[in-house]
Write a protein that holds these residues in place. Structure first.
Motif, PDB file in Angstrom:
ATOM      1  N   SER A  28      21.600  16.859 -50.142  1.00 38.94           N
ATOM      2  CA  SER A  28      21.370  17.324 -51.516  1.00 38.94           C
ATOM      3  C   SER A  28      22.314  18.469 -51.873  1.00 38.94           C
ATOM      4  N   VAL A  29      22.434  19.429 -50.967  1.00 36.86           N
ATOM      5  CA  VAL A  29      23.298  20.593 -51.211  1.00 36.86           C
ATOM      6  C   VAL A  29      24.767  20.165 -51.284  1.00 36.86           C
ATOM      7  N   LYS A  30      25.185  19.300 -50.390  1.00 38.64           N
ATOM      8  CA  LYS A  30      26.587  18.844 -50.386  1.00 38.64           C
ATOM      9  C   LYS A  30      26.922  18.033 -51.634  1.00 38.64           C
ATOM     10  N   ASN A  31      26.003  17.177 -52.059  1.00 38.73           N
ATOM     11  CA  ASN A  31      26.244  16.387 -53.276  1.00 38.73           C
ATOM     12  C   ASN A  31      26.371  17.288 -54.493  1.00 38.73           C
ATOM     13  N   TYR A  32      25.492  18.262 -54.601  1.00 39.05           N
ATOM     14  CA  TYR A  32      25.549  19.208 -55.713  1.00 39.05           C
ATOM     15  C   TYR A  32      26.876  19.970 -55.688  1.00 39.05           C
ATOM     16  N   SER A  33      27.242  20.459 -54.515  1.00 40.87           N
ATOM     17  CA  SER A  33      28.490  21.222 -54.366  1.00 40.87           C
ATOM     18  C   SER A  33      29.703  20.390 -54.747  1.00 40.87           C
ATOM     19  N   LYS A  34      29.690  19.151 -54.315  1.00 38.21           N
ATOM     20  CA  LYS A  34      30.806  18.258 -54.604  1.00 38.21           C
ATOM     21  C   LYS A  34      30.974  18.055 -56.113  1.00 38.21           C
ATOM     22  N   LYS A  35      29.852  17.856 -56.804  1.00 36.70           N
ATOM     23  CA  LYS A  35      29.897  17.686 -58.265  1.00 36.70           C
ATOM     24  C   LYS A  35      30.455  18.917 -58.959  1.00 36.70           C
ATOM     25  N   LYS A  36      30.179  20.086 -58.388  1.00 36.50           N
ATOM     26  CA  LYS A  36      30.651  21.345 -58.967  1.00 36.50           C
ATOM     27  C   LYS A  36      32.078  21.696 -58.528  1.00 36.50           C
ATOM     28  N   GLY A  37      32.589  20.988 -57.543  1.00 33.89           N
ATOM     29  CA  GLY A  37      33.906  21.309 -57.007  1.00 33.89           C
ATOM     30  C   GLY A  37      33.864  22.495 -56.044  1.00 33.89           C
ATOM     31  N   TRP A  38      32.705  22.721 -55.440  1.00 33.66           N
ATOM     32  CA  TRP A  38      32.517  23.829 -54.507  1.00 33.66           C
ATOM     33  C   TRP A  38      32.586  23.319 -53.076  1.00 33.66           C
ATOM     34  N   LYS A  39      32.800  24.251 -52.160  1.00 27.97           N
ATOM     35  CA  LYS A  39      32.871  23.897 -50.738  1.00 27.97           C
ATOM     36  C   LYS A  39      31.752  24.618 -49.981  1.00 27.97           C
ATOM     37  N   VAL A  40      30.948  23.849 -49.255  1.00 25.25           N
ATOM     38  CA  VAL A  40      29.899  24.420 -48.407  1.00 25.25           C
ATOM     39  C   VAL A  40      30.565  24.883 -47.114  1.00 25.25           C
ATOM     40  N   LYS A  41      30.646  26.190 -46.953  1.00 25.26           N
ATOM     41  CA  LYS A  41      31.342  26.784 -45.800  1.00 25.26           C
ATOM     42  C   LYS A  41      30.432  26.984 -44.595  1.00 25.26           C
ATOM     43  N   GLY A  42      29.137  26.996 -44.821  1.00 29.26           N
ATOM     44  CA  GLY A  42      28.206  27.167 -43.715  1.00 29.26           C
ATOM     45  C   GLY A  42      26.840  26.631 -44.080  1.00 29.26           C
ATOM     46  N   GLU A  43      26.141  26.154 -43.069  1.00 27.87           N
ATOM     47  CA  GLU A  43      24.780  25.661 -43.251  1.00 27.87           C
ATOM     48  C   GLU A  43      23.877  26.373 -42.247  1.00 27.87           C
ATOM     49  N   PHE A  44      22.720  26.789 -42.705  1.00 29.26           N
ATOM     50  CA  PHE A  44      21.798  27.560 -41.881  1.00 29.26           C
ATOM     51  C   PHE A  44      20.407  26.962 -42.029  1.00 29.26           C
ATOM     52  N   TYR A  45      19.745  26.759 -40.891  1.00 32.91           N
ATOM     53  CA  TYR A  45      18.477  26.026 -40.868  1.00 32.91           C
ATOM     54  C   TYR A  45      17.444  26.765 -40.029  1.00 32.91           C
ATOM     55  N   ASP A  46      16.344  27.123 -40.667  1.00 33.85           N
ATOM     56  CA  ASP A  46      15.223  27.746 -39.978  1.00 33.85           C
ATOM     57  C   ASP A  46      14.065  26.765 -39.898  1.00 33.85           C
ATOM     58  N   VAL A  47      13.379  26.785 -38.769  1.00 30.62           N
ATOM     59  CA  VAL A  47      12.113  26.070 -38.632  1.00 30.62           C
ATOM     60  C   VAL A  47      11.060  27.174 -38.582  1.00 30.62           C
ATOM     61  N   ILE A  48      10.498  27.442 -39.759  1.00 26.04           N
ATOM     62  CA  ILE A  48       9.578  28.572 -39.903  1.00 26.04           C
ATOM     63  C   ILE A  48       8.765  28.384 -41.178  1.00 26.04           C
ATOM     64  N   SER A  49       7.617  28.990 -41.207  1.00 31.70           N
ATOM     65  CA  SER A  49       6.746  28.894 -42.379  1.00 31.70           C
ATOM     66  C   SER A  49       7.443  29.445 -43.622  1.00 31.70           C
ATOM     67  N   GLY A  50       7.196  28.808 -44.736  1.00 27.62           N
ATOM     68  CA  GLY A  50       7.750  29.259 -46.008  1.00 27.62           C
ATOM     69  C   GLY A  50       7.095  30.517 -46.532  1.00 27.62           C
ATOM     70  N   THR A  51       6.099  31.015 -45.816  1.00 32.98           N
ATOM     71  CA  THR A  51       5.463  32.264 -46.221  1.00 32.98           C
ATOM     72  C   THR A  51       6.036  33.460 -45.451  1.00 32.98           C
ATOM     73  N   THR A  52       6.980  33.187 -44.542  1.00 30.43           N
ATOM     74  CA  THR A  52       7.590  34.245 -43.736  1.00 30.43           C
ATOM     75  C   THR A  52       8.669  34.962 -44.537  1.00 30.43           C
ATOM     76  N   ASN A  53       8.668  36.277 -44.465  1.00 32.88           N
ATOM     77  CA  ASN A  53       9.688  37.095 -45.127  1.00 32.88           C
ATOM     78  C   ASN A  53      11.083  36.632 -44.692  1.00 32.88           C
ATOM     79  N   ILE A  54      12.020  36.580 -45.626  1.00 33.70           N
ATOM     80  CA  ILE A  54      13.368  36.084 -45.307  1.00 33.70           C
ATOM     81  C   ILE A  54      14.065  36.913 -44.236  1.00 33.70           C
ATOM     82  N   LEU A  55      13.758  38.197 -44.154  1.00 31.28           N
ATOM     83  CA  LEU A  55      14.413  39.056 -43.165  1.00 31.28           C
ATOM     84  C   LEU A  55      13.807  38.903 -41.771  1.00 31.28           C
ATOM     85  N   GLU A  56      12.781  38.080 -41.660  1.00 33.36           N
ATOM     86  CA  GLU A  56      12.188  37.746 -40.368  1.00 33.36           C
ATOM     87  C   GLU A  56      12.602  36.346 -39.917  1.00 33.36           C
TER      88      GLU A  56
END
Length: 164
Positions: A28-56
């Motif tokens: 989804s992110v790559k398709n959106y970026s491609k349509k905009k002419g943007w380049k995804v330079k990095g991908e980051f993936y957490d396996v964690i609850s969506g209620t966890t503070n981003i800095l944790e």
């Protein structure tokens, strides 16, 4: 002009690690970026609850460092629920990242984080509230299912590791 961006992906359950969650979000992110002419330079993936503070979140923090090193100011998500499934975490994350100069974009609805009118803010907060509601609904369904299974197992004389 080619804009460099990063993609952030999150799954709340380790059972999703072997599923298509990360792949779906990345596509989804790559398709959106491609349509905009943007380049995804990095991908980051957490396996964690969506209620966890981003800095944790280990990968989220790593992503922020990467963005700083690479002068990247745009973070893409598949949807706002990938940032958080909690209204307070979502709003405090949005405020914190915005003050640092980041632009957050949900590729499902790219106005979710970028629209700063009173209506745009209302929509973002409503979407966060819906995400929180969906999460709470799912937790309740799983709890009821576990209780039902426990009673069924007990009636069959089966006992689980927890003794229930």
């Amino acid at each position: 002009m080619c804009k460099n961006v990063v993609g952030y992906f999150r799954s709340s359950s380790t059972s999703n690690v072997k599923g298509d969650s990360k792949t779906r979000q990345s596509v989804s992110v790559k398709n959106y970026s491609k349509k905009k002419g943007w380049k995804v330079k990095g991908e980051f993936y957490d396996v964690i609850s969506g209620t966890t503070n981003i800095l944790e979140r280990k990968e989220f923090v790593k992503m922020l460092s990467y963005c700083e090193e690479q002068s990247i100011d745009t973070i893409l998500f598949e949807g706002s629920d990938r940032l958080s499934r909690d209204l307070i975490v979502n709003e405090t994350s949005y405020e914190y990242l915005s003050k640092l100069g980041y632009t957050l974009i949900s590729v499902k609805n790219d106005k979710t984080f970028t629209e700063t009118t009173p209506t745009g803010i209302l929509v973002r907060q409503i979407l966060s509230t819906i995400s929180s509601f969906e999460k709470n609904n799912l937790v309740e369904k799983l709890r009821v299912s576990r209780e039902r299974k426990s009673k069924l197992n007990k009636s069959r004389g089966l006992i689980t590791r927890t003794g229930k």
